[in-house]
Each structure stands twice: as structure tokens, then as C-alpha cells.
Design a protein around this motif. Structure first.
Motif, mmCIF file in Angstrom:
data_model
loop_
_atom_site.group_PDB
_atom_site.id
_atom_site.type_symbol
_atom_site.label_atom_id
_atom_site.label_comp_id
_atom_site.label_asym_id
_atom_site.label_seq_id
_atom_site.Cartn_x
_atom_site.Cartn_y
_atom_site.Cartn_z
ATOM 1 N N TYR A 20 44.240 38.282 33.909
ATOM 2 C CA TYR A 20 45.485 38.870 34.407
ATOM 3 C C TYR A 20 45.579 38.713 35.926
ATOM 4 O O TYR A 20 46.627 38.325 36.458
ATOM 5 C CB TYR A 20 45.554 40.348 34.029
ATOM 6 C CG TYR A 20 46.903 40.983 34.299
ATOM 7 C CD1 TYR A 20 47.788 41.233 33.272
ATOM 8 C CD2 TYR A 20 47.280 41.333 35.595
ATOM 9 C CE1 TYR A 20 49.021 41.812 33.521
ATOM 10 C CE2 TYR A 20 48.507 41.903 35.856
ATOM 11 C CZ TYR A 20 49.378 42.143 34.816
ATOM 12 O OH TYR A 20 50.609 42.694 35.075
ATOM 13 N N LEU A 21 44.491 39.021 36.628
ATOM 14 C CA LEU A 21 44.507 38.934 38.083
ATOM 15 C C LEU A 21 44.707 37.495 38.556
ATOM 16 O O LEU A 21 45.433 37.242 39.526
ATOM 17 C CB LEU A 21 43.204 39.498 38.653
ATOM 18 C CG LEU A 21 43.031 41.019 38.553
ATOM 19 C CD1 LEU A 21 41.641 41.427 39.015
ATOM 20 C CD2 LEU A 21 44.088 41.740 39.371
ATOM 21 N N THR B 84 35.372 38.521 45.761
ATOM 22 C CA THR B 84 36.456 39.413 46.178
ATOM 23 C C THR B 84 36.646 39.395 47.687
ATOM 24 O O THR B 84 37.762 39.586 48.186
ATOM 25 C CB THR B 84 36.162 40.855 45.710
ATOM 26 O OG1 THR B 84 35.948 40.844 44.296
ATOM 27 C CG2 THR B 84 37.321 41.774 46.020
ATOM 28 N N ALA C 288 49.588 45.270 36.898
ATOM 29 C CA ALA C 288 48.172 45.358 37.260
ATOM 30 C C ALA C 288 47.787 46.772 37.658
ATOM 31 O O ALA C 288 46.683 47.231 37.363
ATOM 32 C CB ALA C 288 47.870 44.391 38.400
ATOM 33 N N LYS D 203 38.361 44.940 41.322
ATOM 34 C CA LYS D 203 39.676 44.570 40.782
ATOM 35 C C LYS D 203 40.784 45.305 41.539
ATOM 36 O O LYS D 203 41.865 44.744 41.780
ATOM 37 C CB LYS D 203 39.741 44.895 39.296
ATOM 38 C CG LYS D 203 38.793 44.065 38.433
ATOM 39 C CD LYS D 203 38.853 44.496 36.982
ATOM 40 C CE LYS D 203 37.662 43.950 36.190
ATOM 41 N NZ LYS D 203 37.612 42.483 36.163
ATOM 42 N N TRP E 11 41.560 43.434 44.616
ATOM 43 C CA TRP E 11 42.407 42.271 44.339
ATOM 44 C C TRP E 11 43.868 42.689 44.166
ATOM 45 O O TRP E 11 44.779 42.016 44.668
ATOM 46 C CB TRP E 11 41.920 41.548 43.090
ATOM 47 C CG TRP E 11 40.769 40.630 43.283
ATOM 48 C CD1 TRP E 11 39.507 40.772 42.782
ATOM 49 C CD2 TRP E 11 40.749 39.408 44.036
ATOM 50 N NE1 TRP E 11 38.716 39.721 43.169
ATOM 51 C CE2 TRP E 11 39.443 38.866 43.937
ATOM 52 C CE3 TRP E 11 41.705 38.725 44.783
ATOM 53 C CZ2 TRP E 11 39.075 37.680 44.559
ATOM 54 C CZ3 TRP E 11 41.335 37.526 45.409
ATOM 55 C CH2 TRP E 11 40.038 37.019 45.288
ATOM 56 N N VAL E 12 44.095 43.781 43.449
ATOM 57 C CA VAL E 12 45.477 44.217 43.209
ATOM 58 C C VAL E 12 46.175 44.551 44.525
ATOM 59 O O VAL E 12 47.315 44.136 44.774
ATOM 60 C CB VAL E 12 45.501 45.428 42.251
ATOM 61 C CG1 VAL E 12 46.919 45.990 42.144
ATOM 62 C CG2 VAL E 12 45.001 45.027 40.869
ATOM 63 N N MET F 190 44.715 48.005 35.188
ATOM 64 C CA MET F 190 43.363 48.210 35.721
ATOM 65 C C MET F 190 42.845 49.632 35.502
ATOM 66 O O MET F 190 41.727 49.815 35.000
ATOM 67 C CB MET F 190 43.310 47.825 37.211
ATOM 68 C CG MET F 190 43.716 46.394 37.479
ATOM 69 S SD MET F 190 42.782 45.219 36.465
ATOM 70 C CE MET F 190 43.925 43.848 36.399
ATOM 71 N N TYR G 223 46.797 41.294 46.478
ATOM 72 C CA TYR G 223 47.906 40.519 45.917
ATOM 73 C C TYR G 223 49.249 41.205 46.157
ATOM 74 O O TYR G 223 50.274 40.535 46.324
ATOM 75 C CB TYR G 223 47.698 40.299 44.417
ATOM 76 C CG TYR G 223 46.616 39.309 44.087
ATOM 77 C CD1 TYR G 223 46.326 38.259 44.947
ATOM 78 C CD2 TYR G 223 45.868 39.420 42.907
ATOM 79 C CE1 TYR G 223 45.327 37.345 44.655
ATOM 80 C CE2 TYR G 223 44.871 38.511 42.610
ATOM 81 C CZ TYR G 223 44.607 37.476 43.482
ATOM 82 O OH TYR G 223 43.615 36.578 43.179
ATOM 83 N N THR H 259 41.111 41.409 32.119
ATOM 84 C CA THR H 259 41.652 41.783 33.427
ATOM 85 C C THR H 259 41.466 40.673 34.460
ATOM 86 O O THR H 259 42.319 40.503 35.344
ATOM 87 C CB THR H 259 40.979 43.074 33.920
ATOM 88 O OG1 THR H 259 39.547 42.943 33.817
ATOM 89 C CG2 THR H 259 41.426 44.262 33.094
ATOM 90 N N ASP H 260 40.383 39.907 34.363
ATOM 91 C CA ASP H 260 40.210 38.773 35.278
ATOM 92 C C ASP H 260 41.285 37.715 35.044
ATOM 93 O O ASP H 260 41.835 37.153 36.006
ATOM 94 C CB ASP H 260 38.820 38.154 35.101
ATOM 95 C CG ASP H 260 37.739 38.956 35.795
ATOM 96 O OD1 ASP H 260 38.077 39.782 36.656
ATOM 97 O OD2 ASP H 260 36.552 38.772 35.472
#
Length: 412
Positions: A197-198, A266, A139, A115, A118-119, A143, A122, A194-195
């Protein structure tokens, strides 16, 4: 049981090898694109995630191959009372419970490291998109907080901690790491939230973009991989809660599978451009050399070539984002960014000034080019890290007594 264990062992190392291949392609693409010295934080997090994923696979292997899938659950009170300490079964159950504790901590750590990747990705992707800044900052808070919450549940659900491998008397469900209801459901809930949210960061931006439908849906599928991860997380939760007392190794089975899916998804944004590049090369080689093909992928950042005007980013949202079509992981809005050593797209928007015609009489004459004509230019230059210079030049003409035409603004 032996056959099922052997099949799972083959599955574990098969998934592990595939994961190594995917992450190898990722780093090959990144190094080819930006070089060793300009790798970003998500590349560092992915390296840590690879190490954690390897350790998780080893833990799952030990649960099945060495401890025969046994733990301190799936036992009656009579069985607990009659089982002698230091007996072979007692050793298997104690060591199996300890390995389950380690495996669950590794499982949680791996998911939240991914995660974090990903943050960071992004953040780089949406650099300059002002309405995305809050989501990224959120995020960065959500996280770590959810990860710490999962760790607190793992360590505080059973006090004292060593009861998680206690055999007799029964320590209770909270102290049975292979089938703990509270830990299984809580981690699944945090993972799902959280998924969601991402996925809420890129999907609306892609949906409102100017991409062709085919490319838009391709990106939507790639950024919607969280749904697949959530599905595996739910399957893991259901299998543990329903089959855990029959087969305690269910926790290890589905943890490894979900971790593999998350790991591959990912890495997809980094792997996809290289894969598409080779696919396009293969297609173009089968066609006539006279027909030009554009083999550029969906990479989100680029070097603007000299003498060519920047083109509009197909992922651009009107009035919000701009992007070169041959870019690498970057969306900018109304300004130029150099992020993580990567080059950025460049689009300088200038507004042409409009002048009212001053009419003298009913006759229109052409603009005289005499000594009265005065040319004044204003320029603005800004040098960025890689020496990209943005220059905007305006020309104002004094028409004198003659009727003027519209003055033009020139963009460079």
C-alpha cells in the motif's frame, strides 16, 4: 552454539551502531534544512522508532546472551514433566519466553512506527496532488487498524496470557511466542499488505514524472525498498517456522535484521539529499573550476530566488504537479502550500487572453500610443506564512478606431 551466539551479539550491536549513524545523518539534514522548530511528525515518530529499535536489540541480546536462546518450545512431554521448577534450565526457559513476548511486541511496534513515518512523509510529499489525497487518508486508517489487529493477535492468541511462558504441561503452539504460527504468519501478512500500500503512493507518480530515466530509476529504487523489507519478513517467517524448534532464537535473529533494514530504508529519503550533495561536491572539486555543475539533489521543496521564474518540477505529472528543481520534500499542484514550516515551490500559471483582430480595410497599421490609450491593471496578492507574494498583472488596451494588435498578459 557459543560461537554463533557471540557472532550474533556482534551483529546486533554492529547493526545498532549503523542505525544510529543513519538516524544521526537524518536529523542533521533535517535541522540544516528546516531548523529545530520546524521538524515534522515523522521526525518525532523516528525518534520513538529509534528508542523502540534499541529496546528490541536489547531484548534480542538478552535472549541469546542471558537466556541462551531457550524458550518454552522445542521440548518433549517427558522433558517438560521431568524439568523441575526453579531449576536453572526452567528459569532460562521461562525468562526466555517472557523476553520473546516483549521482543515480538517491540518488533511489531517498530515496524508500524516506521510505516507512520512513511505516511507523514508521503502526505508532505504529495501535498496539493488531489488524486493522492484518498491514498493518504486511506493509509492513515489502514496503518493504525492493522497495528491494532497485530496487537490483538499477540494478546488473544493465548488465553490466559501467562501460558506464553508455561513449561508443563505443553501450552500449545499458540502459546509459544518463539514459534507461534498464527502470530508469525499474521504479522508477516499485515506487514506485506501495508508495504504494498505504501509503495503504491509514490511509485506511480514517479513513473509518470518528467524526470530523466537515470534519476527516475534512482527514485524508483529508493521508494521500492519495501520489496527488500518484505523479503526479510518472509525469510524471518520461514526461518521461524522451519528452524524454530531447533534454534528458538531464530525469532530474535531475523526480527533484528528485518528491523534494521526497515529502519535504514525509512531514513533514506532524508539521508540521500545530503549524501548526494557531498558526492556532487567531490565530483565538482575534481573538475575544472570553469565548468559549472549542478549539485542539487532530489529534495522536494525550495525557495524561489528573486528575479527568476520558477522551473518545472522534474517529478511533476503533467497537469497535476509542479515543483522547483531545488526543492525539499514537497509536490504542489495549482496552488501554494507551506507544510510543516517548510517552504514550498511556487509556480503561477496564467492564461494569456487572445483577442480577435478587428480588420478595418485591407491596411494594417501599428498601434498608436496616444491619449486615447487606457491602461487598466488588475492584481491579486496573497501573502503566505513566509511573506511570498504572488502577483498577476493583466494589461488591457483600448485601441480606439485604429486596428489593434494582440494584447499581452504579463506574469510576475
Amino acid at each position: 552454539m557459543a560461537d554463533a551466539a557471540q557472532k550474533f551479539i556482534q551483529e546486533v550491536w554492529g547493526l545498532q551502531g549503523t542505525a544510529y549513524l543513519v538516524v544521526g545523518i537524518r536529523y542533521a539534514t533535517r535541522i540544516q534544512t528546516v531548523g529545530w522548530q520546524k521538524l515534522a511528525w515523522d521526525d518525532f515518530f523516528m525518534l520513538l522508532a529509534t528508542l523502540v529499535y534499541t529496546a528490541e536489540s536489547v531484548a534480542a541480546y538478552f535472549v541469546v546472551a542471558y537466556w541462551q536462546g531457550l524458550a518454552n518450545n522445542a521440548m518433549t512431554d517427558d522433558q517438560r514433566a521431568t524439568l523441575e521448577a526453579d531449576s536453572p534450565e526452567w528459569v532460562l526457559r521461562v525468562n526466555g519466553s517472557k523476553t520473546h513476548v516483549i521482543g515480538l511486541l517491540l518488533y511489531t511496534t517498530l515496524l508500524w512506527l516506521l510505516k507512520a513515518c512513511w505516511v507523514v512523509y508521503y502526505k508532505r510529499l504529495t501535498e496539493g496532488v488531489h488524486n493522492m489525497r484518498r491514498l493518504i487518508l486511506g493509509a492513515m486508517i489502514v496503518m493504525p487498524v492493522t497495528y491494532v489487529a497485530c496487537l490483538l493477535v499477540a494478546f488473544l492468541k493465548c488465553i490466559p496470557f501467562h501460558h506464553q511462558w508455561q513449561i508443563n504441561p505443553s501450552p500449545g503452539n499458540n502459546c509459544m511466542p518463539a514459534v507461534s504460527f498464527i502470530q508469525t504468519i499474521f504479522v508477516m501478512g499485515m506487514n506485506t499488505v501495508t508495504d504494498f500500500y505504501l509503495m503504491a503512493i509514490p511509485i506511480p507518480m514517479v513513473w509518470k514524472s518528467n524526470l530523466p530515466l537515470r534519476k527516475k530509476f534512482t527514485l524508483l529504487i529508493m521508494f521500492s525498498g519495501g520489496f527488500l523489507e518484505m523479503a526479510f519478513g518472509i525469510l524471518r517467517c520461514v526461518s521461524i517456522l522451519t528452524l524454530g524448534d531447533v534454534d528458538p532464537a531464530q525469532s530474535g535473529y531475523w526480527s533484528v535484521r528485518e528491523s534494521f533494514v526497515s529502519f535504514v530504508l525509512t531514513n533514506m529519503p532524508m539521508v540521500y539529499p545530503l549524501v548526494k550533495k557531498y558526492i556532487d561536491k567531490t565530483r565538482s572539486s575534481s573538475r575544472s573550476k570553469g565548468t559549472g555543475t549542478d549539485s542539487r539533489g532530489y529534495r522536494l521543496n525550495s525557495y524561489p530566488r528573486r528575479g527568476t521564474a520558477p522551473r518545472k518540477h522534474p517529478l511533476s505529472i503533467p497537469a497535476e504537479t509542479t515543483w522547483e528543481s531545488d526543492s525539499k520534500e514537497h509536490i504542489v499542484a495549482d496552488k501554494v502550500h507551506i507544510s510543516s514550516g517548510e517552504t514550498s515551490s511556487l509556480e503561477q500559471q496564467t492564461t494569456k487572453s487572445h483577442h480577435r483582430d478587428i480588420m478595418s480595410g485591407n491596411n494594417e497599421k501599428s498601434m498608436p500610443r496616444s491619449s486615447k490609450e487606457q491602461n487598466r491593471s488588475k492584481s491579486r496578492r496573497r501573502t503566505i506564512e513566509n511573506q511570498i507574494i504572488v502577483t498577476t498583472e493583466y494589461t488591457i488596451q483600448d485601441t480606439g478606431p485604429s486596428p489593434p494588435q494582440h494584447a499581452r498578459g504579463f506574469e510576475f
